[in-house]
Motif scaffolding. Sequence first.
Motif, PDB file in Angstrom:
ATOM      1  N   GLU A 333       0.829  -1.210   0.000  1.00  0.00           N
ATOM      2  CA  GLU A 333       0.000   0.000   0.000  1.00  0.00           C
ATOM      3  C   GLU A 333       0.861   1.258   0.000  1.00  0.00           C
ATOM      4  O   GLU A 333       0.570   2.237  -0.707  1.00  0.00           O
ATOM      5  N   LEU A 334       1.945   1.230   0.789  1.00  0.00           N
ATOM      6  CA  LEU A 334       2.816   2.407   0.849  1.00  0.00           C
ATOM      7  C   LEU A 334       3.545   2.615  -0.478  1.00  0.00           C
ATOM      8  O   LEU A 334       3.720   3.759  -0.927  1.00  0.00           O
ATOM      9  N   LEU A 335       3.977   1.525  -1.108  1.00  0.00           N
ATOM     10  CA  LEU A 335       4.642   1.672  -2.408  1.00  0.00           C
ATOM     11  C   LEU A 335       3.690   2.205  -3.468  1.00  0.00           C
ATOM     12  O   LEU A 335       4.082   3.005  -4.324  1.00  0.00           O
ATOM     13  N   GLU A 336       2.426   1.770  -3.422  1.00  0.00           N
ATOM     14  CA  GLU A 336       1.433   2.303  -4.367  1.00  0.00           C
ATOM     15  C   GLU A 336       1.255   3.808  -4.145  1.00  0.00           C
ATOM     16  O   GLU A 336       1.142   4.581  -5.112  1.00  0.00           O
ATOM     17  N   GLU A 337       1.257   4.215  -2.875  1.00  0.00           N
ATOM     18  CA  GLU A 337       1.124   5.640  -2.558  1.00  0.00           C
ATOM     19  C   GLU A 337       2.336   6.415  -3.070  1.00  0.00           C
ATOM     20  O   GLU A 337       2.214   7.517  -3.612  1.00  0.00           O
ATOM     21  N   LEU A 338       3.522   5.836  -2.882  1.00  0.00           N
ATOM     22  CA  LEU A 338       4.755   6.486  -3.344  1.00  0.00           C
ATOM     23  C   LEU A 338       4.725   6.665  -4.865  1.00  0.00           C
ATOM     24  O   LEU A 338       5.024   7.749  -5.384  1.00  0.00           O
ATOM     25  N   LEU A 339       4.381   5.604  -5.591  1.00  0.00           N
ATOM     26  CA  LEU A 339       4.330   5.675  -7.050  1.00  0.00           C
ATOM     27  C   LEU A 339       3.295   6.687  -7.524  1.00  0.00           C
ATOM     28  O   LEU A 339       3.535   7.478  -8.451  1.00  0.00           O
ATOM     29  N   TYR A 340       2.146   6.678  -6.862  1.00  0.00           N
ATOM     30  CA  TYR A 340       1.077   7.598  -7.259  1.00  0.00           C
ATOM     31  C   TYR A 340       1.523   9.056  -7.094  1.00  0.00           C
ATOM     32  O   TYR A 340       1.317   9.888  -7.985  1.00  0.00           O
ATOM     33  N   ASN A 341       2.157   9.360  -5.962  1.00  0.00           N
ATOM     34  CA  ASN A 341       2.577  10.744  -5.718  1.00  0.00           C
ATOM     35  C   ASN A 341       3.663  11.191  -6.683  1.00  0.00           C
ATOM     36  O   ASN A 341       3.650  12.331  -7.164  1.00  0.00           O
ATOM     37  N   LEU A 342       4.615  10.307  -6.986  1.00  0.00           N
ATOM     38  CA  LEU A 342       5.672  10.671  -7.926  1.00  0.00           C
ATOM     39  C   LEU A 342       5.111  10.924  -9.327  1.00  0.00           C
ATOM     40  O   LEU A 342       5.449  11.923  -9.978  1.00  0.00           O
ATOM     41  N   CYS A 343       4.264  10.005  -9.775  1.00  0.00           N
ATOM     42  CA  CYS A 343       3.682  10.166 -11.123  1.00  0.00           C
ATOM     43  C   CYS A 343       2.739  11.361 -11.171  1.00  0.00           C
ATOM     44  O   CYS A 343       2.733  12.127 -12.158  1.00  0.00           O
ATOM     45  N   ASP A 344       1.938  11.539 -10.127  1.00  0.00           N
ATOM     46  CA  ASP A 344       0.990  12.660 -10.089  1.00  0.00           C
ATOM     47  C   ASP A 344       1.732  13.993 -10.109  1.00  0.00           C
ATOM     48  O   ASP A 344       1.305  14.950 -10.778  1.00  0.00           O
ATOM     49  N   ASN A 345       2.858  14.071  -9.371  1.00  0.00           N
ATOM     50  CA  ASN A 345       3.660  15.295  -9.387  1.00  0.00           C
ATOM     51  C   ASN A 345       4.216  15.567 -10.781  1.00  0.00           C
ATOM     52  O   ASN A 345       4.253  16.708 -11.257  1.00  0.00           O
ATOM     53  N   GLY A 346       4.697  14.490 -11.431  1.00  0.00           N
ATOM     54  CA  GLY A 346       5.236  14.649 -12.781  1.00  0.00           C
ATOM     55  C   GLY A 346       4.200  15.159 -13.759  1.00  0.00           C
ATOM     56  O   GLY A 346       4.518  15.914 -14.687  1.00  0.00           O
ATOM     57  N   ILE A 347       2.940  14.758 -13.553  1.00  0.00           N
ATOM     58  CA  ILE A 347       1.850  15.220 -14.428  1.00  0.00           C
ATOM     59  C   ILE A 347       1.448  16.651 -14.103  1.00  0.00           C
ATOM     60  O   ILE A 347       1.320  17.503 -14.986  1.00  0.00           O
ATOM     61  N   ARG A 348       1.250  16.939 -12.827  1.00  0.00           N
ATOM     62  CA  ARG A 348       0.759  18.258 -12.397  1.00  0.00           C
ATOM     63  C   ARG A 348       1.733  19.377 -12.746  1.00  0.00           C
ATOM     64  O   ARG A 348       1.329  20.463 -13.155  1.00  0.00           O
ATOM     65  N   TYR A 349       3.026  19.106 -12.536  1.00  0.00           N
ATOM     66  CA  TYR A 349       4.024  20.159 -12.754  1.00  0.00           C
ATOM     67  C   TYR A 349       4.723  19.987 -14.109  1.00  0.00           C
ATOM     68  O   TYR A 349       5.928  20.095 -14.219  1.00  0.00           O
ATOM     69  N   ASN A 350       3.895  19.708 -15.106  1.00  0.00           N
ATOM     70  CA  ASN A 350       4.389  19.554 -16.473  1.00  0.00           C
ATOM     71  C   ASN A 350       3.675  20.568 -17.362  1.00  0.00           C
ATOM     72  O   ASN A 350       2.909  21.413 -16.879  1.00  0.00           O
TER      73      ASN A 350
END
Length: 444
Positions: A333-350
Amino acid sequence: MTRKMNLNFMLVTAVSILLTVILTTMGTYQLFQKEVFSDLSSIARLIDRLNLMPRLKEEAFALPEDELRITWIGPEGLVLYDSYANDTTLGNHGTRPEVTEAMNHGQGLCIRKSMTMEQSIFFYALKSQDGTIIRIAKESGNIWNIYTNALPAAIFIAVFSFLFSMIIARHLTKAFVKPIERMAEDMNHLENMTVYRELSPFISLIRSQHEEALKNARLRQEFTANVSHELKTPLTSISGYSELIAHGMASPDEAKHFAEEIHQNAGRLLVLINDILQLSELDDSADHTISFATVDIYDLAGHCVEMLKPVAEKHGVTLSFLGNSLPVHANQELLEELLYNLCDNGIRYNKRGGHVWITVTDQLIVRDDGIGIPKIYQDRVFERFFRVDKSRSKKTGGTGLGLAIVKHIAKVHNAQITLESIEGKGTAIYIKFPELPCMDSPMY
């Protein structure tokens, strides 16, 4: 505190001196015994070697009662001669322990209270070549006289040692307690404090713990202030828009717009609250058991990409995924959260037409060609509520907690996190997890 420590020092000193006197007396007495028996043995052997007993008996040689007592005993135990008393009045000595031992083993030792002299006496008996026994005795009173004579000096030494120890104890107590009292009065200037040398590690530990406590208190205070500010903004909007609608001050078109704003801010609140709860759980992870299992980052990353594709398309960003299997020992669950935040940041700040690449090799790499992070801010992007571009974060719905959560999850898994970024060109985040233990290892 000082008085109690002094009393304890005094008690320890008194007990130590008393035990020293007792043990020294016992040890000295043992040495005296050994020395006396050695002297008696030497005298008995000299008398036997010179064959003096017949001559002493013939001359009726007598000694004062405070000196040695010499007794000559026949093979049957009859007293042939005694330097203290008439041999006819002493009876048979064959049953005396030292005499019996000498008859059987050549020599005998004994300490007992004499029935005739009412004193503790050291006895040494030696068997002669003719079968007779030469017994030498010495009164114990002569030995204890040494202690009696030395008693005043011993008392003086004990009292002097006690008083000297009291002075030293008071000095040491002050040396120990004074820095602690100063610390209690002023914890903010420990670095300027002169302390007892052995206390330096203790003071250093207290200083570091105090600084850590202050740092944590500041972080909690900043976090509380930031949470209050972040919650206040959407709540103010929700309250304002809903009040306008409730009082009929908005046209149908405006009411629809206000409802959309309320919905958007409510969603922002939910995301913010979820992130805050996530951080709170991670902060408490040291006090709670987190279940770990073998999970494959490649599979989790693929699932995350599929889940975020609609979000990426909405922002005009392309997601790319490649790599190979990477099993790690982690909490899924924590790894899924980590991946989601990294990818979401890459999308939002693009930017529109931008790309986000998720690569899994011997580590996890999330790279984008977005706005990037200025050099001066790269050390702070993992702080809570820190945003490089606050206006953009507000526009994209970012909470400023995504990378803070990523950092905490990496820490829980003992993973190393590295950031590389060039302003205007993009950002890359590398996360290296500990290697999975080999199942073929002898420890398994």
